[in-house]
Design an enzyme around this catalytic site. Structure first.
Site, mmCIF file in Angstrom:
data_model
loop_
_atom_site.group_PDB
_atom_site.id
_atom_site.type_symbol
_atom_site.label_atom_id
_atom_site.label_comp_id
_atom_site.label_asym_id
_atom_site.label_seq_id
_atom_site.Cartn_x
_atom_site.Cartn_y
_atom_site.Cartn_z
ATOM 1 N N CYS A 9 -3.167 37.049 -30.730
ATOM 2 C CA CYS A 9 -2.642 36.924 -31.917
ATOM 3 C C CYS A 9 -3.690 37.835 -32.745
ATOM 4 O O CYS A 9 -4.906 37.882 -32.571
ATOM 5 C CB CYS A 9 -2.889 35.751 -32.531
ATOM 6 S SG CYS A 9 -2.973 35.385 -34.317
ATOM 7 N N CYS A 14 -1.353 39.368 -39.773
ATOM 8 C CA CYS A 14 0.277 39.149 -40.589
ATOM 9 C C CYS A 14 0.157 38.220 -41.641
ATOM 10 O O CYS A 14 1.064 38.024 -42.581
ATOM 11 C CB CYS A 14 1.216 38.513 -39.488
ATOM 12 S SG CYS A 14 0.868 39.343 -37.708
ATOM 13 N N THR A 43 -6.085 31.408 -39.237
ATOM 14 C CA THR A 43 -6.119 32.631 -38.314
ATOM 15 C C THR A 43 -6.591 33.660 -39.280
ATOM 16 O O THR A 43 -6.477 34.216 -40.167
ATOM 17 C CB THR A 43 -4.594 32.907 -38.300
ATOM 18 O OG1 THR A 43 -3.971 31.657 -37.437
ATOM 19 C CG2 THR A 43 -4.492 34.068 -37.311
ATOM 20 N N GLU A 53 -9.178 31.291 -35.286
ATOM 21 C CA GLU A 53 -9.166 30.294 -36.034
ATOM 22 C C GLU A 53 -10.270 29.530 -36.712
ATOM 23 O O GLU A 53 -11.427 29.542 -35.685
ATOM 24 C CB GLU A 53 -8.291 29.276 -35.869
ATOM 25 C CG GLU A 53 -6.710 29.443 -35.961
ATOM 26 C CD GLU A 53 -5.901 30.286 -34.984
ATOM 27 O OE1 GLU A 53 -6.653 30.448 -33.855
ATOM 28 O OE2 GLU A 53 -5.153 31.051 -35.126
ATOM 29 N N HIS A 102 6.473 34.026 -42.625
ATOM 30 C CA HIS A 102 5.595 34.057 -41.214
ATOM 31 C C HIS A 102 6.543 33.433 -39.982
ATOM 32 O O HIS A 102 6.011 33.649 -38.708
ATOM 33 C CB HIS A 102 4.444 32.932 -41.205
ATOM 34 C CG HIS A 102 3.123 33.092 -40.582
ATOM 35 N ND1 HIS A 102 2.813 34.566 -40.440
ATOM 36 C CD2 HIS A 102 2.479 32.499 -39.836
ATOM 37 C CE1 HIS A 102 2.004 34.546 -39.512
ATOM 38 N NE2 HIS A 102 1.457 33.199 -39.116
ATOM 39 N N TYR A 125 7.030 35.149 -36.257
ATOM 40 C CA TYR A 125 6.688 34.887 -34.866
ATOM 41 C C TYR A 125 7.924 35.375 -33.933
ATOM 42 O O TYR A 125 7.509 35.399 -32.468
ATOM 43 C CB TYR A 125 6.885 33.156 -34.787
ATOM 44 C CG TYR A 125 5.514 32.609 -35.027
ATOM 45 C CD1 TYR A 125 4.829 33.205 -35.875
ATOM 46 C CD2 TYR A 125 5.072 31.616 -34.395
ATOM 47 C CE1 TYR A 125 3.403 32.644 -36.495
ATOM 48 C CE2 TYR A 125 3.886 30.994 -34.631
ATOM 49 C CZ TYR A 125 3.013 31.575 -35.639
ATOM 50 O OH TYR A 125 1.815 30.912 -35.961
ATOM 51 N N CYS A 150 5.677 38.693 -33.025
ATOM 52 C CA CYS A 150 4.289 38.712 -32.006
ATOM 53 C C CYS A 150 4.416 37.936 -30.716
ATOM 54 O O CYS A 150 3.877 38.644 -29.898
ATOM 55 C CB CYS A 150 2.972 38.079 -33.329
ATOM 56 S SG CYS A 150 3.399 36.534 -33.329
ATOM 57 N N GLU A 195 -0.042 27.611 -30.936
ATOM 58 C CA GLU A 195 0.148 28.280 -32.016
ATOM 59 C C GLU A 195 1.771 28.576 -32.125
ATOM 60 O O GLU A 195 2.211 28.184 -33.412
ATOM 61 C CB GLU A 195 -0.570 29.441 -32.270
ATOM 62 C CG GLU A 195 -0.334 30.294 -33.747
ATOM 63 C CD GLU A 195 -0.882 31.284 -33.838
ATOM 64 O OE1 GLU A 195 -0.770 32.080 -32.934
ATOM 65 O OE2 GLU A 195 -2.083 31.407 -34.706
HETATM 66 FE FE1 SF4 Z 1 -0.835 35.646 -35.154
HETATM 67 FE FE2 SF4 Z 1 1.619 36.084 -34.643
HETATM 68 FE FE3 SF4 Z 1 0.857 34.665 -37.019
HETATM 69 FE FE4 SF4 Z 1 0.549 37.275 -36.818
HETATM 70 S S1 SF4 Z 1 2.440 36.309 -36.998
HETATM 71 S S2 SF4 Z 1 -1.162 35.911 -37.414
HETATM 72 S S3 SF4 Z 1 0.239 37.548 -34.578
HETATM 73 S S4 SF4 Z 1 0.554 34.145 -34.994
HETATM 74 FE FE FE Z 2 -0.127 32.173 -36.737
#
Ligand code: SF4
Ligand code: FE
Length: 493
Positions: free
Chosen positions: A100, A104, A191, A258, A293, A297, A300, A457
């Site tokens: 991660c 983001c 995060t 985190e 968000h 996902y 990422c 996560e």
């Molecule tokens: Fe982390 Fe994915 Fe959230 Fe970006 S979108 S902060 S990589 S979990």
């Molecule tokens: Fe996240």
């Protein structure tokens, strides 16, 4: 400074006086701490790739506010094409770090706060959008990393914000002053909070009029007086403290992060306030941030999935099992699942639309479907990776045993390292060390420090599965679907 390098980003963190606690004590030099540093390296990658001509189109964009070339992580999406590039950028970062990369949450918060403040101003005559635009120009021009902070500790889940025995379990306004407000509370499992320059705080859920002091959004520097953080520990994290640790870490360079972020009466000046008791806009802000968000996902986790599939294929080769048809089939299944997630990320981007403020929003139903799949498919991908890797992934001796020249007093007079290397040899032509490396890497993703980012996560980040089901129920439009069925079935009521 329009685009920082990774090194400049790390140096910029040193200028902040962020208060970090870990293992019961304050950690002054958290930037160089072996447990924390891999997560900083991950964010640094978001800066370095922006300088690589190969990735310029994905990693940078033209600001609608200034016309400057900015890092896409600070960009307000101006089209569905921007939304698609965002997802592709996140897949790229996942492929480069297998972790991660944290930045983001800020990007998703920017886009949600930008459109919500516009609509709030329209209704209430407030001036939050102007505040926020000025803040965004500051963020873009200084190429900052911002922690988009949403999740409150929430205490007793059976009770709302105002009904908690301890009012601090949700971030709230404790004092209004002519020059600003004072806020109190905490944000949990944040995060990238420690290595962010600032925090952009949003409410965690919809707020009713009686609890309007909980409807608050603002930005403060990470070293604001009264703000401190407690680092979240991860499985096998202390392996990083072992002298010379390398193979056993699986992913030595990168990781996620985190923390609990505490606001003990933190002052927020007027120009950094983006919502202040307009309770009827808290739900909109939450829904929009969560939607962005949940789209994220689909990028990422897919990038990390690419690396896991590669690692599983390598483990099969190193075990000498790569020709087996069931192994090939498992790799196909992993790919199918991973690309399905990507399809959802792309689909909710293609179906995006402009907000009243002008920036683009994803299709909320498809973004929630995307994240709902993410709560499931990575678990199956990891299950298949563990299946292919074999049990040695979790039973193998330590790298110090493999490298030991301690003579074992038996007839053969071999060293401990000789014995380990002899019995853990796999396919012809493959070193035992390379076999160890790939198995430890899979262990790290499936069960170690990176499991936070890829497994749990995937379940709870951007909202737990039930949160998506609530949104799917809201967006699913069952009435229209009933009408479709009635028409075709010839039902007249
Ligand atoms: Fe982390 Fe994915 Fe959230 Fe970006 S979108 S902060 S990589 S979990
Ligand atoms: Fe996240």
């Amino acid at each position: 400074m329009p685009l920082m390098t990774g090194e400049q980003y790390i140096e910029s963190l040193r200028k902040l006086d962020v208060k970090v606690y870990m293992f019961g004590k304050e950690e002054k030099n958290w930037i160089d701490h072996p447990i924390i540093r891999p997560s900083i390296n991950c964010v640094a990658m978001t800066y370095d790739l922006a300088h690589d001509p190969e990735y310029e189109d994905l990693m940078t964009a033209t600001s609608n506010l200034t016309g400057h070339r900015v890092n896409r992580f600070t960009h307000l999406h101006q089209s569905t094409d921007d939304l698609i590039r965002k997802v592709k950028m996140q897949r790229l970062l996942g492929r480069k770090t297998a972790s991660c990369f944290q930045r983001c949450v800020g990007m998703d918060a920017f886009n949600a706060v930008y459109s919500t403040t516009y609509e709030c101003d329209q209704k209430h005559g407030t001036h939050y959008h102007e505040n926020f635009k000025n803040y965004m120009i500051y963020v873009q021009d200084n190429d900052l990393t911002i922690d988009g902070a949403m999740t409150d500790p929430k205490g007793d889940r059976g009770k709302g914000q105002g009904a908690q025995a301890d009012p601090d379990l949700f971030v709230h306004i404790v004092e209004r002053r002519p020059d600003g407000i004072v806020v109190r509370g905490a944000k949990a499992h944040q995060t990238g909070s420690i290595n962010s320059h600032e925090h952009l705080v949003m409410p965690t859920q919809a707020v009713g009029e009686a609890d309007k002091q909980y409807a608050v959004s603002f930005a403060v520097p990470s070293d604001a007086p009264g703000l401190f953080m407690v680092y979240g520990r991860q499985s096998c994290d202390t392996r990083k403290l072992e002298p010379g640790a390398d193979v056993d870490l699986g992913n030595k360079q990168f990781g996620g992060q985190e923390a609990l972020v505490v606001f003990d009466n933190v002052f927020v000046p007027n120009e950094r306030i983006f919502l202040c008791e307009e309770w009827d806009f808290a739900g909109m802000l939450v829904e929009r941030f969560a939607g962005y968000h949940r789209q994220s996902y689909g990028g990422c986790k897919v990038g990390v999935g690419d690396v896991i599939i590669g690692a599983a294929a390598l483990a099969a080769e190193y075990n000498g099992a790569d020709k087996a048809s069931h192994i090939k089939d498992k790799l196909i299944e992993m790919t199918h699942l991973n690309e399905t997630l990507f399809s959802c990320g792309i689909a909710c981007s293609c179906e995006g639309c402009p907000t009243a403020a002008g920036n683009y929003q994803i299709d909320l139903l498809l973004a929630n479907v995307c994240k709902q799949n993410v709560t499931r498919f990575p678990y199956e991908i990891v299950r298949l990776a563990e299946d292919i890797a074999g049990g040695l992934m979790v039973t193998m001796p330590s790298e110090r045993d493999f490298k030991s020249d301690l003579k074992v007093p038996t007839a053969s007079e071999l060293t401990l390292g000789d014995w380990c290397n002899k019995f853990f040899k796999g396919a012809e032509g493959v070193t035992t060390e390379n076999r160890m490396r790939i198995l430890r890497f899979l262990e790290n993703i499936c069960l170690g420090t990176s499991a936070v980012g890829y497994r749990t996560e995937s379940m709870h980040g951007a909202g737990s599965p039930q949160a998506q089901r609530i949104m799917i129920a809201r967006q699913g439009d069952f009435e229209t679907k009933k009408k479709l069925a009635k028409t075709i079935a010839g039902i007249k009521e």
